[in-house]
Enzyme design. Sequence first.
Site, mmCIF file in Angstrom:
data_model
loop_
_atom_site.group_PDB
_atom_site.id
_atom_site.type_symbol
_atom_site.label_atom_id
_atom_site.label_comp_id
_atom_site.label_asym_id
_atom_site.label_seq_id
_atom_site.Cartn_x
_atom_site.Cartn_y
_atom_site.Cartn_z
ATOM 1 N N GLY A 11 0.837 -1.194 0.000
ATOM 2 C CA GLY A 11 0.000 0.000 0.000
ATOM 3 C C GLY A 11 0.870 1.240 0.000
ATOM 4 C CB CYS A 12 0.177 4.616 1.296
ATOM 5 S SG CYS A 12 0.990 6.206 1.525
ATOM 6 C CG PHE A 13 5.899 5.297 -0.304
ATOM 7 C CD1 PHE A 13 5.265 6.477 0.048
ATOM 8 C CD2 PHE A 13 6.544 5.256 -1.538
ATOM 9 C CE1 PHE A 13 5.269 7.585 -0.778
ATOM 10 C CE2 PHE A 13 6.559 6.351 -2.380
ATOM 11 C CZ PHE A 13 5.911 7.528 -1.988
#
Length: 175
Positions: A11-13
């Site tokens: 997902g989002c880093f």
Amino acid sequence: MTLERITLAGGCFWCLEAVYEHVRGVHRVESGYSNGAHPSPNYEQVCSGTTGHAEVVRLDFDPAVVSLRELLEVFFTIHDPTTLNRQGADVGTQYRSAIYWHTEAQRALAAEVIREANEHHGGRVVTELQPETNYHPAEAYHQHYYARHPDQGYCAFVVASKVDKFLASFKRLVK
């Protein structure tokens, strides 16, 4: 001290980075883009879905302090490995679940941990297992984003819950 490196996409880093910055034995966490076709992508290109890159974190860790297995246990706890190309409201191939290995030993261990996670999740794990290729660091403003912007909306509601889950579930690994 000899450090190892592993690259993870879940997902989002910002979420992964915020968690792994709290793990003892992790010496460096860098947000970036990996395993896509464009030689030097930027955030807008990756978000368009046209480069094939995943948002990732590269972890440099001391295996004498924290094992790769422990890092992967954290990974499978803080993201949903059963959703293809998405984490929550974040949708697109850049948000896929992946483990990008750097050594054959890492590949073998990651394959074993994926099998275990798959058993736990009833055969629904979609985590990709590939060697890391075409890595590019994310822009400076993405590095240590949660630490610098904890009150930003996404950080306060999405990232903070993943950090809290890690802190509650892995007390033995907290710095």
